[in-house]
Design a protein around this motif. Structure first.
Motif, PDB file in Angstrom:
ATOM      1  N   LEU A 121      -2.418   3.958 -12.031  1.00  0.00           N
ATOM      2  CA  LEU A 121      -1.122   3.693 -11.405  1.00  0.00           C
ATOM      3  C   LEU A 121      -0.314   2.723 -12.257  1.00  0.00           C
ATOM      4  N   ALA A 138       0.832  -1.206   0.000  1.00  0.00           N
ATOM      5  CA  ALA A 138       0.000   0.000   0.000  1.00  0.00           C
ATOM      6  C   ALA A 138       0.867   1.256   0.000  1.00  0.00           C
ATOM      7  N   ALA A 139       1.927   1.264   0.805  1.00  0.00           N
ATOM      8  CA  ALA A 139       2.821   2.420   0.859  1.00  0.00           C
ATOM      9  C   ALA A 139       3.538   2.602  -0.473  1.00  0.00           C
ATOM     10  N   HIS A 155      -8.613   4.046 -10.594  1.00  0.00           N
ATOM     11  CA  HIS A 155      -7.370   4.648 -10.121  1.00  0.00           C
ATOM     12  C   HIS A 155      -6.215   3.647 -10.222  1.00  0.00           C
ATOM     13  N   GLU A 156      -6.521   2.367 -10.013  1.00  0.00           N
ATOM     14  CA  GLU A 156      -5.477   1.352 -10.055  1.00  0.00           C
ATOM     15  C   GLU A 156      -4.878   1.231 -11.449  1.00  0.00           C
ATOM     16  N   THR A 183      -2.711  -3.821  -7.979  1.00  0.00           N
ATOM     17  CA  THR A 183      -3.498  -2.764  -8.608  1.00  0.00           C
ATOM     18  C   THR A 183      -4.406  -3.325  -9.701  1.00  0.00           C
ATOM     19  N   ALA A 231       2.493   1.602  -3.458  1.00  0.00           N
ATOM     20  CA  ALA A 231       1.528   2.045  -4.463  1.00  0.00           C
ATOM     21  C   ALA A 231       1.289   3.552  -4.356  1.00  0.00           C
ATOM     22  N   GLN A 232       1.124   4.034  -3.130  1.00  0.00           N
ATOM     23  CA  GLN A 232       0.908   5.467  -2.921  1.00  0.00           C
ATOM     24  C   GLN A 232       2.127   6.268  -3.365  1.00  0.00           C
ATOM     25  N   ALA A 233       3.313   5.790  -2.987  1.00  0.00           N
ATOM     26  CA  ALA A 233       4.545   6.494  -3.336  1.00  0.00           C
ATOM     27  C   ALA A 233       4.782   6.487  -4.842  1.00  0.00           C
ATOM     28  N   ALA A 276       2.542   6.272  -7.173  1.00  0.00           N
ATOM     29  CA  ALA A 276       1.544   7.119  -7.821  1.00  0.00           C
ATOM     30  C   ALA A 276       1.949   8.586  -7.775  1.00  0.00           C
ATOM     31  N   VAL A 277       2.598   8.992  -6.700  1.00  0.00           N
ATOM     32  CA  VAL A 277       2.960  10.400  -6.522  1.00  0.00           C
ATOM     33  C   VAL A 277       4.321  10.713  -7.119  1.00  0.00           C
TER      34      VAL A 277
END
Length: 217
Positions: A109, A28-29, A105-106, A75, A31-33, A35-36
């Motif tokens: 990514l 999860a971390a 959203h997945e 994702t 994926a978030q990182a 994406a940004v």
């Protein structure tokens, strides 16, 4: 020190509950990182965001490619679950199609992973599980497209490949200073895409409809 068992091979005993939680937090971390900031940021930052030690990350994922593959698998799996839920829960096939395109959203990514890093692209393309997940998700989208055409809401001169290709072109990262502007532009473009896909759209399209098989490789 984090308490967990060594990485288990496919087909062996499942991870212990705390090890599974750590793995889920890392994915999860990451994926978030990704994406940004894209897939090339230091693994230490992912570990810090997940609240685990760097050793825990490497026990679960021996290298960056393994972590990228895991993020991509999760994702695509999540996007597939959203598509199936849309089919079940929405009253029409058109509503299911619109929900899937607006909420994927997945998929956005996964597209960013492919675009931003040649290494990430290679790691994903060589993974048979990701290939199979993509194939199944295209199956679900194919059913939605044909159902929407059968109910008369989706124009008849497009194929599943047309819908998927148009969506993938739209979700490429937009290079603008403000993230809110990029998000707003994407939503507006999705609205234009959906209007163009409606059966009531007046302009005929050039060439042949693009089948889903055109996107498989």
């Amino acid at each position: 020190m984090d308490s967990e068992q060594p990485t288990t091979a496919r087909g062996s005993a499942p991870l212990r509950a705390d090890a599974r939680r750590n793995r889920d937090r890392i994915i999860a971390a990451a994926a978030q990182a990704f994406a940004v900031r894209g897939p090339d940021l230091p693994v230490e930052e992912i570990a810090r965001a997940a609240g685990v030690g760097i050793g825990t990350v490497y026990r679960r994922f021996p290298d960056r490619d393994a972590l990228i593959r895991a993020v991509a698998q999760e994702t695509v799996r999540s996007a597939m679950a959203h598509a199936r839920a849309a089919v079940i829960e929405e009253p029409t096939a058109w509503a299911a199609l619109e929900r899937f395109l607006r909420q994927s959203h997945e998929v956005r990514l996964a597209v960013r992973l492919v675009i931003d890093s040649p290494g990430a692209r290679a790691a994903m393309e060589d993974d048979p599980e990701i290939y199979e997940l993509r194939r199944v998700m295209l199956d679900v989208l194919d059913r939605i497209v044909h159902a929407a055409q059968a109910e008369g809401s989706l124009r008849a001169d497009v194929g599943t490949g047309d819908v998927a290709a148009a969506f993938l072109l739209l979700v490429r990262p937009l290079i603008v200073p403000e993230a809110d502007t990029a998000a707003s532009a994407l939503e507006r473009c999705l609205g234009v895409l959906l209007d163009g896909l409606r059966a009531s759209a007046a302009t005929s399209l050039p060439g042949e409809a693009l089948a889903r098989t055109a996107l498989e490789h």
